[in-house]
Design a protein around this motif. Structure first.
Motif, short mmCIF file in Angstrom:
data_model
loop_
_atom_site.label_atom_id
_atom_site.label_comp_id
_atom_site.label_asym_id
_atom_site.label_seq_id
_atom_site.Cartn_x
_atom_site.Cartn_y
_atom_site.Cartn_z
N GLU A 41 -1.32 -73.14 -13.94
CA GLU A 41 -2.70 -73.49 -14.25
C GLU A 41 -2.83 -74.21 -15.59
O GLU A 41 -3.62 -75.13 -15.74
CB GLU A 41 -3.56 -72.21 -14.24
CG GLU A 41 -5.03 -72.49 -14.14
CD GLU A 41 -5.86 -71.23 -13.93
OE1 GLU A 41 -7.08 -71.31 -14.10
OE2 GLU A 41 -5.28 -70.18 -13.60
N ASN A 66 -4.55 -77.84 -16.10
CA ASN A 66 -5.71 -78.01 -16.99
C ASN A 66 -5.48 -79.11 -18.03
O ASN A 66 -6.41 -79.74 -18.50
CB ASN A 66 -6.03 -76.69 -17.70
CG ASN A 66 -6.70 -75.70 -16.76
OD1 ASN A 66 -7.41 -76.10 -15.85
ND2 ASN A 66 -6.47 -74.42 -16.97
N GLN A 112 -8.39 -72.95 -7.95
CA GLN A 112 -8.65 -71.99 -9.02
C GLN A 112 -9.01 -72.72 -10.32
O GLN A 112 -9.93 -72.31 -11.04
CB GLN A 112 -7.42 -71.11 -9.23
CG GLN A 112 -7.60 -70.02 -10.27
CD GLN A 112 -6.57 -68.92 -10.13
OE1 GLN A 112 -6.54 -68.22 -9.14
NE2 GLN A 112 -5.73 -68.77 -11.13
N CYS A 113 -8.31 -73.80 -10.61
CA CYS A 113 -8.62 -74.59 -11.81
C CYS A 113 -10.02 -75.19 -11.69
O CYS A 113 -10.80 -75.17 -12.66
CB CYS A 113 -7.59 -75.71 -11.99
SG CYS A 113 -5.95 -75.12 -12.40
N ASN A 118 -12.97 -72.91 -12.36
CA ASN A 118 -13.13 -72.48 -13.74
C ASN A 118 -13.81 -73.53 -14.61
O ASN A 118 -14.10 -73.27 -15.78
CB ASN A 118 -11.78 -72.09 -14.34
CG ASN A 118 -11.43 -70.63 -14.04
OD1 ASN A 118 -12.14 -69.73 -14.44
ND2 ASN A 118 -10.37 -70.43 -13.30
N GLN A 120 -19.19 -74.32 -11.99
CA GLN A 120 -19.89 -73.04 -11.87
C GLN A 120 -21.40 -73.24 -11.89
O GLN A 120 -22.13 -72.57 -11.14
CB GLN A 120 -19.42 -72.10 -12.98
CG GLN A 120 -17.92 -71.82 -12.89
CD GLN A 120 -17.44 -70.69 -13.78
OE1 GLN A 120 -18.21 -70.09 -14.52
NE2 GLN A 120 -16.16 -70.38 -13.70
N ASN A 127 -21.27 -67.45 -11.00
CA ASN A 127 -20.96 -66.75 -12.26
C ASN A 127 -22.23 -66.26 -12.97
O ASN A 127 -22.39 -66.44 -14.16
CB ASN A 127 -20.14 -67.64 -13.19
CG ASN A 127 -19.39 -66.84 -14.24
OD1 ASN A 127 -19.42 -65.61 -14.24
ND2 ASN A 127 -18.74 -67.54 -15.16
N TYR A 154 -13.67 -63.03 -18.10
CA TYR A 154 -12.30 -63.48 -17.80
C TYR A 154 -12.38 -64.71 -16.91
O TYR A 154 -13.43 -65.04 -16.36
CB TYR A 154 -11.51 -62.36 -17.10
CG TYR A 154 -12.26 -61.72 -15.95
CD1 TYR A 154 -12.24 -62.27 -14.67
CD2 TYR A 154 -13.02 -60.56 -16.15
CE1 TYR A 154 -12.94 -61.70 -13.63
CE2 TYR A 154 -13.74 -59.98 -15.12
CZ TYR A 154 -13.69 -60.55 -13.85
OH TYR A 154 -14.39 -60.00 -12.82
N ARG A 155 -11.27 -65.39 -16.74
CA ARG A 155 -11.24 -66.59 -15.91
C ARG A 155 -11.40 -66.23 -14.43
O ARG A 155 -10.92 -65.19 -13.99
CB ARG A 155 -9.93 -67.37 -16.11
CG ARG A 155 -9.84 -68.03 -17.47
CD ARG A 155 -8.56 -68.81 -17.65
NE ARG A 155 -8.43 -69.95 -16.74
CZ ARG A 155 -9.09 -71.09 -16.86
NH1 ARG A 155 -9.95 -71.26 -17.87
NH2 ARG A 155 -8.92 -72.08 -16.01
N TRP A 156 -12.08 -67.10 -13.69
CA TRP A 156 -12.23 -66.91 -12.24
C TRP A 156 -10.85 -66.98 -11.61
O TRP A 156 -10.02 -67.83 -11.95
CB TRP A 156 -13.12 -68.03 -11.69
CG TRP A 156 -13.44 -67.91 -10.24
CD1 TRP A 156 -14.56 -67.35 -9.69
CD2 TRP A 156 -12.67 -68.40 -9.13
NE1 TRP A 156 -14.54 -67.45 -8.31
CE2 TRP A 156 -13.38 -68.09 -7.95
CE3 TRP A 156 -11.45 -69.06 -9.03
CZ2 TRP A 156 -12.91 -68.42 -6.68
CZ3 TRP A 156 -10.97 -69.38 -7.75
CH2 TRP A 156 -11.69 -69.07 -6.61
N LYS A 157 -10.58 -66.05 -10.70
CA LYS A 157 -9.29 -66.06 -10.00
C LYS A 157 -9.51 -66.12 -8.51
O LYS A 157 -10.44 -65.49 -7.99
CB LYS A 157 -8.48 -64.81 -10.36
CG LYS A 157 -7.92 -64.82 -11.77
CD LYS A 157 -7.04 -63.62 -12.03
CE LYS A 157 -5.70 -63.72 -11.32
NZ LYS A 157 -4.81 -62.60 -11.66
N THR A 165 -8.71 -60.02 -9.22
CA THR A 165 -9.15 -59.89 -10.61
C THR A 165 -8.73 -58.51 -11.12
O THR A 165 -8.48 -57.59 -10.34
CB THR A 165 -10.67 -60.05 -10.73
OG1 THR A 165 -11.30 -59.15 -9.81
CG2 THR A 165 -11.10 -61.47 -10.41
#
Length: 467
Positions: free
Chosen positions: A299, A303, A324-325, A328, A333, A339, A345-348, A352
């Motif tokens: 990731e 990014n 996933q990237c 985030n 979002q 969200n 924390y980062r979205w997974k 989680t």
């Protein structure tokens, strides 16, 4: 004043038209970042599933069918894990878009299931994706609680989208959705019997690589390795002898059985032999696809805009990581109306930190749930990639033969099925309602590794099963 009054009435009427077509316009997605132009609408948001508005809430993403959405069925997609985001999975499988290599844009998915159906993706259970609860104990999930919440979600979603109340409904999903989908299907049918109001017009199920009898699926790995000549006859026979504590007939009564130390050692040895590696270099994700290497990207590099590896096979093993990237990105979002709780924390895509699931439920026998559906004339189509080492097709076929035996249903067809004039895999038809297909070259994620075949199966074996 009269003129202004007329203008007000016209504007008010326009607002009513917008709201009265049965869609909540507050949840309309104007456009996702980097999205190509399309001719269908997308909606996303939350459905609060208890009386306390700030309590439990499931996130959803709804996509209209490409053509004539009001004449097309509705399909609910639930992914497995348990603990993976169905919404995120939609961007690496059956949804309308795939995340681009630079992870900041989208491209059209040529094999999206919205070519033939409206699609509803639900982040479930609590703690998956953007679904949440203000009660910490709600993150300790299990099959029963998940199903109760999903039933409430469906009732409330129909209230929000009343135009779909009478539409044909299909339930679909992959992996642990082998629990979620049959359980929800039975809950909807039970609700139909108790409710005097609108009915859920359930017409069929589609399950990809479903977990049906987890402990037997564990053993089926070694059948797959042996049939594919990845382990030798001696090692295979040792496993069959030492791990012979569970059988098809007594599965329910053997749920609490634990593998012996000898059995465990043999299993571990066989996995290392099958993948020609040692314990230090073994990567569990190899079971996801026994012949293709897992995604080598990470990731952080994505990014930074790096494209680490060229696509070597015809399957993009990194599509879930790219999704996933993308999820985030703050602008993504916002566009999703997601969200709401401002995650710390980062979205997974999966698992989680605060997510938990009852391990005992994972081992449960799902054949009774499938049996109940077939007895109510609900068609079930199951498809499995023949390169899946997590829930091998050979084990699923054994489960379905057992199910057919219990229902006194005969195997009416056993043949190859054709895809674009080529061998698509094996097809097994039990009676009039149960079909099982293996998919050549498909892994644990058939909808991503063989998306064109998955769309073909959904179109021809699920939607058009009667024809």
């Amino acid at each position: 004043m009269e003129f202004h009054g007329v203008i007000f009435i016209i504007l008010f009427s326009l607002v009513l038209v917008l709201e009265s077509d049965g869609f909540p316009m507050n949840d309309l997605i104007n456009k996702l970042p980097g999205q190509p132009d399309v001719n269908f609408r997308q909606f996303a948001g939350y459905i609060d599933v208890d009386e306390n508005v700030d309590g439990r809430s499931l996130f959803y993403y709804f996509v209209e069918a490409e053509k004539d959405p009001m004449t097309q069925p509705l399909t609910v997609w639930l992914t497995g894990g348990p603990g993976c985001s169905s919404v995120g999975d939609g961007f690496a499988s059956v949804g309308p878009f795939i995340v681009t290599k630079d992870v900041h844009g989208l491209q059209k998915n040529l094999f999206s299931w919205n070519k033939v159906s409206n699609l509803l993706f639900i982040d479930s259970p609590i703690g998956s994706g953007w679904s949440y609860s203000n009660t910490s104990s709600d993150y300790d999930n299990g099959d029963d609680a998940t199903n109760t919440i999903l039933l409430t979600f469906m009732q409330k979603w129909y209230e929000k989208y009343p135009v779909f109340k009478s539409k044909t409904l299909y339930l679909a999903g992959s992996s642990y959705a082998g629990h979620f989908v049959p359980n929800l299907a039975n809950a909807l049918l039970d609700d139909n019997k108790q409710s005097k109001q609108s009915k859920f017009n359930l017409k069929g199920l589609a399950l990809g690589n479903p977990m049906l009898r987890n402990k037997l699926d564990d053993l089926a790995k070694f059948d797959l390795f042996f049939f594919r000549e990845m382990i030798n006859n001696s090692l295979y026979n040792q496993i069959k002898k030492e791990c012979n504590v569970i059988d098809e007939d007594n599965y329910f009564f053997n749920l609490k059985v634990v593998w012996s130390a000898t059995c465990k050692n043999l299993m571990e040895q066989a996995i290392l032999v099958a993948f020609k590696t040692d314990a230090n270099n073994y990567f569990p994700l190899k079971l996801f696809d026994i012949f293709r290497d897992p995604c080598a990207e990470n990731e952080q590099d994505l990014n930074l805009g790096k494209q680490v590896v060229e696509l070597i096979t015809e399957v993009d093993m990194c599509s879930p990581l790219r999704a996933q990237c993308y999820f985030n990105l703050p602008e993504v979002q916002r566009a999703f109306h997601g969200n709401r709780t401002k995650l710390s924390y980062r979205w997974k895509g999966c698992f989680t930190a605060n997510f938990k699931y009852n391990k005992a439920d994972m081992d449960l026998d799902m054949l009774p749930a499938l049996k109940k559906l077939l007895q109510q004339s609900i068609p079930i189509t199951i498809f499995s990639g023949d390169q899946d080492g997590i829930i091998p097709a050979v084990g699923t076929l054994d489960h379905l033969k057992k199910l057919a035996e219990e229902l006194n249903i005969k195997l009416t067809k056993e043949e190859t099925w054709s895809f674009r004039n080529q061998d698509g895999g094996s097809k097994y038809v039990f009676g009039d309602l149960l079909t099982f297909l293996t998919v050549k070259g498909g892994n644990h994620h058939v909808t991503a590794s063989r998306p064109s075949q998955a769309l073909d199966i959904f179109t021809n074996f699920v939607i058009n099963w009667m024809h």
